[in-house]
Design a protein around this motif. Structure first.
Motif, PDB file in Angstrom:
ATOM      1  N   ALA A 197       0.845  -1.196   0.000  1.00 19.28           N
ATOM      2  CA  ALA A 197       0.000   0.000   0.000  1.00 19.28           C
ATOM      3  C   ALA A 197       0.880   1.246   0.000  1.00 19.28           C
ATOM      4  CB  ALA A 197      -0.913   0.006   1.215  1.00 19.28           C
ATOM      5  N   SER A 198       0.718   2.072  -1.044  1.00 18.98           N
ATOM      6  CA  SER A 198       1.441   3.346  -1.128  1.00 18.98           C
ATOM      7  C   SER A 198       0.438   4.468  -0.919  1.00 18.98           C
ATOM      8  CB  SER A 198       2.135   3.497  -2.480  1.00 18.98           C
ATOM      9  OG  SER A 198       3.074   2.457  -2.694  1.00 18.98           O
ATOM     10  N   LEU A 199       0.629   5.230   0.133  1.00 20.77           N
ATOM     11  CA  LEU A 199      -0.260   6.363   0.433  1.00 20.77           C
ATOM     12  C   LEU A 199       0.460   7.640   0.027  1.00 20.77           C
ATOM     13  CD1 LEU A 199      -3.080   6.788   1.736  1.00 20.77           C
ATOM     14  CD2 LEU A 199      -1.875   7.417   3.824  1.00 20.77           C
ATOM     15  N   VAL A 200      -0.154   8.410  -0.879  1.00 23.26           N
ATOM     16  CA  VAL A 200       0.501   9.621  -1.398  1.00 23.26           C
ATOM     17  C   VAL A 200      -0.452  10.802  -1.287  1.00 23.26           C
ATOM     18  CG1 VAL A 200       1.996   8.380  -3.000  1.00 23.26           C
ATOM     19  CG2 VAL A 200      -0.268   9.069  -3.757  1.00 23.26           C
ATOM     20  N   PRO A 201       0.063  11.991  -0.942  1.00 24.41           N
ATOM     21  CA  PRO A 201      -0.778  13.190  -0.942  1.00 24.41           C
ATOM     22  C   PRO A 201      -1.033  13.658  -2.371  1.00 24.41           C
ATOM     23  CG  PRO A 201       1.472  13.755  -0.325  1.00 24.41           C
ATOM     24  CD  PRO A 201       1.428  12.259  -0.470  1.00 24.41           C
ATOM     25  N   VAL A 202      -2.230  14.126  -2.638  1.00 24.72           N
ATOM     26  CA  VAL A 202      -2.594  14.628  -3.963  1.00 24.72           C
ATOM     27  C   VAL A 202      -2.751  16.140  -3.878  1.00 24.72           C
ATOM     28  CG1 VAL A 202      -4.264  14.507  -5.845  1.00 24.72           C
ATOM     29  CG2 VAL A 202      -3.777  12.470  -4.479  1.00 24.72           C
ATOM     30  N   THR A 203      -2.046  16.865  -4.767  1.00 25.74           N
ATOM     31  CA  THR A 203      -2.119  18.328  -4.789  1.00 25.74           C
ATOM     32  C   THR A 203      -2.381  18.809  -6.205  1.00 25.74           C
ATOM     33  OG1 THR A 203       0.274  18.543  -5.112  1.00 25.74           O
ATOM     34  CG2 THR A 203      -0.521  18.537  -2.836  1.00 25.74           C
ATOM     35  N   THR A 204      -2.819  20.050  -6.330  1.00 27.33           N
ATOM     36  CA  THR A 204      -2.996  20.679  -7.639  1.00 27.33           C
ATOM     37  C   THR A 204      -1.631  21.133  -8.155  1.00 27.33           C
ATOM     38  OG1 THR A 204      -3.246  22.927  -6.792  1.00 27.33           O
ATOM     39  CG2 THR A 204      -5.230  21.540  -6.862  1.00 27.33           C
ATOM     40  N   PRO A 205      -1.542  21.514  -9.455  1.00 25.51           N
ATOM     41  CA  PRO A 205      -0.258  22.036  -9.963  1.00 25.51           C
ATOM     42  C   PRO A 205       0.232  23.262  -9.210  1.00 25.51           C
ATOM     43  CG  PRO A 205      -1.719  21.478 -11.794  1.00 25.51           C
ATOM     44  CD  PRO A 205      -2.531  21.360 -10.537  1.00 25.51           C
ATOM     45  N   PHE A 206      -0.647  23.924  -8.457  1.00 21.72           N
ATOM     46  CA  PHE A 206      -0.268  25.113  -7.699  1.00 21.72           C
ATOM     47  C   PHE A 206       0.066  24.781  -6.248  1.00 21.72           C
ATOM     48  CE2 PHE A 206      -3.292  26.338 -11.018  1.00 21.72           C
ATOM     49  CZ  PHE A 206      -2.495  27.196 -11.766  1.00 21.72           C
ATOM     50  N   GLY A 207       0.101  23.484  -5.915  1.00 22.98           N
ATOM     51  CA  GLY A 207       0.476  23.068  -4.571  1.00 22.98           C
ATOM     52  C   GLY A 207      -0.665  23.031  -3.576  1.00 22.98           C
ATOM     53  N   GLU A 208      -1.893  23.253  -4.040  1.00 19.63           N
ATOM     54  CA  GLU A 208      -3.026  23.224  -3.108  1.00 19.63           C
ATOM     55  C   GLU A 208      -3.416  21.780  -2.817  1.00 19.63           C
ATOM     56  OE1 GLU A 208      -5.565  25.253  -5.739  1.00 19.63           O
ATOM     57  OE2 GLU A 208      -5.187  27.244  -4.889  1.00 19.63           O
ATOM     58  N   PRO A 209      -3.593  21.413  -1.540  1.00 17.68           N
ATOM     59  CA  PRO A 209      -3.921  20.025  -1.195  1.00 17.68           C
ATOM     60  C   PRO A 209      -5.321  19.630  -1.670  1.00 17.68           C
ATOM     61  CG  PRO A 209      -4.056  21.422   0.748  1.00 17.68           C
ATOM     62  CD  PRO A 209      -3.488  22.275  -0.340  1.00 17.68           C
ATOM     63  N   VAL A 210      -5.422  18.426  -2.231  1.00 20.21           N
ATOM     64  CA  VAL A 210      -6.709  17.885  -2.674  1.00 20.21           C
ATOM     65  C   VAL A 210      -7.168  16.768  -1.754  1.00 20.21           C
ATOM     66  CG1 VAL A 210      -7.921  16.689  -4.543  1.00 20.21           C
ATOM     67  CG2 VAL A 210      -6.268  18.488  -5.079  1.00 20.21           C
ATOM     68  N   GLY A 211      -6.237  15.874  -1.381  1.00 23.55           N
ATOM     69  CA  GLY A 211      -6.597  14.758  -0.521  1.00 23.55           C
ATOM     70  C   GLY A 211      -5.495  13.721  -0.492  1.00 23.55           C
ATOM     71  N   LEU A 212      -5.888  12.462  -0.307  1.00 25.08           N
ATOM     72  CA  LEU A 212      -4.937  11.347  -0.243  1.00 25.08           C
ATOM     73  C   LEU A 212      -5.355  10.262  -1.220  1.00 25.08           C
ATOM     74  CD1 LEU A 212      -4.496  10.941   3.626  1.00 25.08           C
ATOM     75  CD2 LEU A 212      -2.751  11.743   2.030  1.00 25.08           C
ATOM     76  N   ALA A 213      -4.361   9.593  -1.799  1.00 24.25           N
ATOM     77  CA  ALA A 213      -4.635   8.461  -2.681  1.00 24.25           C
ATOM     78  C   ALA A 213      -3.851   7.253  -2.189  1.00 24.25           C
ATOM     79  CB  ALA A 213      -4.246   8.791  -4.122  1.00 24.25           C
ATOM     80  N   ALA A 214      -4.527   6.102  -2.154  1.00 23.69           N
ATOM     81  CA  ALA A 214      -3.885   4.838  -1.789  1.00 23.69           C
ATOM     82  C   ALA A 214      -3.801   3.968  -3.035  1.00 23.69           C
ATOM     83  CB  ALA A 214      -4.679   4.130  -0.696  1.00 23.69           C
ATOM     84  N   ILE A 215      -2.601   3.455  -3.312  1.00 23.30           N
ATOM     85  CA  ILE A 215      -2.382   2.563  -4.448  1.00 23.30           C
ATOM     86  C   ILE A 215      -1.998   1.201  -3.882  1.00 23.30           C
ATOM     87  CG2 ILE A 215      -1.058   2.182  -6.560  1.00 23.30           C
ATOM     88  CD1 ILE A 215      -0.463   5.279  -6.401  1.00 23.30           C
ATOM     89  N   LEU A 216      -2.818   0.199  -4.151  1.00 22.14           N
ATOM     90  CA  LEU A 216      -2.614  -1.138  -3.591  1.00 22.14           C
ATOM     91  C   LEU A 216      -2.161  -2.085  -4.691  1.00 22.14           C
ATOM     92  CD1 LEU A 216      -5.848  -1.415  -1.410  1.00 22.14           C
ATOM     93  CD2 LEU A 216      -3.668  -0.346  -0.830  1.00 22.14           C
ATOM     94  N   ARG A 217      -1.018  -2.703  -4.487  1.00 15.11           N
ATOM     95  CA  ARG A 217      -0.452  -3.656  -5.464  1.00 15.11           C
ATOM     96  C   ARG A 217      -0.331  -5.027  -4.810  1.00 15.11           C
ATOM     97  NH1 ARG A 217       4.458  -1.910  -9.118  1.00 15.11           N
ATOM     98  NH2 ARG A 217       2.641  -0.926 -10.100  1.00 15.11           N
ATOM     99  N   ASP A 218      -0.873  -6.043  -5.492  1.00 14.70           N
ATOM    100  CA  ASP A 218      -0.813  -7.411  -4.977  1.00 14.70           C
ATOM    101  C   ASP A 218       0.629  -7.915  -5.055  1.00 14.70           C
ATOM    102  OD1 ASP A 218      -1.110 -10.020  -4.258  1.00 14.70           O
ATOM    103  OD2 ASP A 218      -2.600 -10.532  -5.764  1.00 14.70           O
ATOM    104  N   ILE A 219       1.240  -8.169  -3.891  1.00 16.94           N
ATOM    105  CA  ILE A 219       2.626  -8.659  -3.861  1.00 16.94           C
ATOM    106  C   ILE A 219       2.688 -10.059  -3.250  1.00 16.94           C
ATOM    107  CG2 ILE A 219       3.665  -6.362  -3.778  1.00 16.94           C
ATOM    108  CD1 ILE A 219       4.025  -6.811  -0.732  1.00 16.94           C
ATOM    109  N   THR A 220       1.554 -10.772  -3.283  1.00 14.21           N
ATOM    110  CA  THR A 220       1.527 -12.118  -2.707  1.00 14.21           C
ATOM    111  C   THR A 220       2.568 -13.017  -3.363  1.00 14.21           C
ATOM    112  OG1 THR A 220      -0.854 -11.833  -2.345  1.00 14.21           O
ATOM    113  CG2 THR A 220       0.031 -14.060  -2.137  1.00 14.21           C
ATOM    114  N   LEU A 221       2.633 -12.961  -4.694  1.00 16.97           N
ATOM    115  CA  LEU A 221       3.603 -13.795  -5.403  1.00 16.97           C
ATOM    116  C   LEU A 221       5.023 -13.425  -5.018  1.00 16.97           C
ATOM    117  CD1 LEU A 221       4.294 -15.915  -7.530  1.00 16.97           C
ATOM    118  CD2 LEU A 221       4.129 -14.121  -9.272  1.00 16.97           C
ATOM    119  N   LEU A 222       5.300 -12.117  -4.917  1.00 18.03           N
ATOM    120  CA  LEU A 222       6.636 -11.686  -4.528  1.00 18.03           C
ATOM    121  C   LEU A 222       6.978 -12.153  -3.125  1.00 18.03           C
ATOM    122  CD1 LEU A 222       6.670  -8.024  -5.922  1.00 18.03           C
ATOM    123  CD2 LEU A 222       7.716 -10.054  -6.924  1.00 18.03           C
TER     124      LEU A 222
END
Length: 510
Positions: free
Chosen positions: A253-278
């Motif tokens: 799970a990668s949690l990253v802050p999301v901002t506009t091109p002007f640096g204004e905060p929008v929120g948070l995004a979580a990217i989940l990658r299945d690493i069971t095989l790894l």
């Protein structure tokens, strides 16, 4: 219509132009409304086309006869080209009088009875995008008021085109993002600062059991019941961590802050990658390294210990010769293990030569011939029940190696005076494909039921009083299984402890 009324009507047209970002809307508005502020019998929007190396004439008012040619015009051709080069309006009482006129543009308009011409540039800042071309029949002429109104109309069209380009860029970017999010196997969930789900892609369904449409637009705590996902967002700590999935798999799970091109905060995004095989591969790698380290450490310890004893005792020791033999045997065992590991690595990496159509029966005969000396030492009978020929698409050296492994394994675990039989028959596989089935059967000690699921595992050896003293690296059957499977075949074992073992190999016919 006086100038004030024209300007009022012009403002209405300009408002209508920006009502939609679609270019066909702009052209339709101009075709329907422009005559109310700039009288004309013909109107065209001339826009530069970089790919075609000139400008195209988009006629918005029809003519009785043929209109301008549907080809790219150079900026050195026609009145629009002159205006685009110079960047200033052009007014003519007779469009045929200009030096820049061309036959298939102004010539076509003159042939339709048009005389007066008004051309104004369409600008974007200092850049000229094209021109608006008005033409009319006598007695219509154009004056300074017409130039001012036409220039304002061109400016409105320029703003509308700019909006259209921005809309198209945003639409393309959104389509690209949507396509990427749809096609990726990684689950993506994004929330705003209020905790409302702004985005969820299709991968959240197989990974988290959530319906993207059902959670988008709802508060995360209301839409998602799965506690680890809630805790991930609640912590709000950007970075990477491992997240257990509901079905027992593991995700990165990668949690990253999301901002506009002007640096204004929008929120948070979580990217989940299945690493069971790894994770499984990492565990397998650790087990493999630990096993190899253990199996190589023992013979090295033996060699070092025997060498120390020989140095202390000297060459006159009565056991000097046997200890030299022990060192040689131990070193040979290590060499066999390293050779087996290299073979296994090559097979699993697909580094073998290309397959060729080969008659497998001679390979079986050769394998039997090569193990005959070992069988004769134990007075074991080798028996073959083979058809005249059986053609398969294989790497001959690898299939020969697999057959030798199986027959040698049968000899190794069969007591003196026993029997090893190799039989081959034709059969039908899944989908009706022809197969050759090879059975290697011995009358040996058999395999306990608890060990049957593991006989093809790397370094696995059955441990019992019956197998004590039988040497081996524990890699022969693992190599054989890899060889068979890389040839699109199958291998299985049938055994009853104390009653012998049968290994069954199925290979597709060429």
């Amino acid at each position: 219509m006086n100038q004030a009324e024209r300007l009022t009507r012009l403002s209405e047209i300009l408002i209508e132009l920006v009502r939609s970002p679609i270019p066909t809307h702009f052209f339709q508005v101009l075709a329907d409304e422009a005559a109310a502020v700039v009288p004309h019998d013909y109107l065209a929007v001339c826009l530069e086309d970089q790919e075609k190396g000139g400008y195209l004439v988009h006629s918005l008012s029809g003519l009785d006869g043929p209109g301008p040619a549907a080809r790219p015009f150079s900026t050195h051709e026609g009145l629009p080209g002159r205006v685009m080069r110079e960047g200033r309006p052009c007014v003519l009482a007779n469009i045929a009088d200009a030096d820049e006129t061309v036959f298939d543009l102004e010539g076509a308009l003159g042939g339709a009875g048009l005389r007066a011409g008004l051309v104004v540039p369409i600008r974007r800042g200092l850049e000229v995008l094209g021109a608006l071309f008005f033409a009319a029949r006598p007695p219509q002429t154009y004056g300074e008021d017409d130039v001012q109104v036409a220039a304002l109309l061109a400016a409105g069209l320029s703003a509308a085109l700019e909006t259209s380009l921005a809309y198209q860029a945003a639409s393309d970017e959104r389509s690209t993002l949507a396509a990427m999010l749809t096609s990726t196997a990684d689950a993506v969930i994004m929330i705003n600062q209020a905790g409302v789900v702004l985005l969820a892609n299709a991968a959240v369904r197989p990974m988290l059991g959530l319906a993207p449409d059902a959670i988008t637009g709802r508060p995360l705590l209301e839409a998602v019941d799965y506690v680890p996902v809630r805790q991930l967002f609640a912590g709000a700590r950007p970075g990477t961590s491992e997240l257990p999935l509901p079905d027992g798999r593991t995700a990165q799970a990668s949690l990253v802050p999301v901002t506009t091109p002007f640096g204004e905060p929008v929120g948070l995004a979580a990217i989940l990658r299945d690493i069971t095989l790894l994770k499984n591969l990492e565990e397998m790698k650790n087990d493999f390294v630990n096993t190899v380290s253990h199996d190589l450490k023992n013979p090295i310890t033996i060699i070092a210990g025997l060498s120390d004893l020989m140095m202390r005792a000297g060459p006159d020791d009565a056991r000097h010769q046997s200890r030299c033999q022990d060192i040689r045997d131990t070193a040979q065992h290590m060499a066999e293990m390293v050779s087996d590991l290299l073979d296994l690595g090559k097979i699993e990496a697909g580094l073998d030569p290309y397959r060729e159509a080969t008659d497998i029966i001679p390979l079986v005969a050769e394998a039997l011939r090569m193990v005959t000396p070992t069988a004769e030492q134990k007075r074991i009978t080798l028996h073959a029940e083979l058809p005249a020929e059986a053609w398969v698409s294989v790497v001959a050296s690898r299939i020969r190696q697999a057959l030798i492994n199986l027959v040698d394994n049968g000899i190794k675990y069969t007591p003196e005076g026993g029997r090893v039989t190799v039989a081959a028959v034709f059969s039908a596989g899944s989908g009706g494909r022809g197969m050759v089935t090879i059975r290697v059967t011995d009358t040996g000690i058999g395999i306990p039921a608890r060990d049957l699921p593991h006989v093809f595992d790397k370094f696995y050896r059955v441990q019992s009083t019956s197998t004590h003293g039988i040497s081996g690296t524990g890699l022969g059957l693992a190599i054989t299984k890899s060889i068979v499977e890389t040839h699109d075949g199958r291998i299985r074992v049938e055994s009853v402890e104390g009653a012998g073992t049968t290994f069954v190999v199925e290979l597709p016919l060429a």
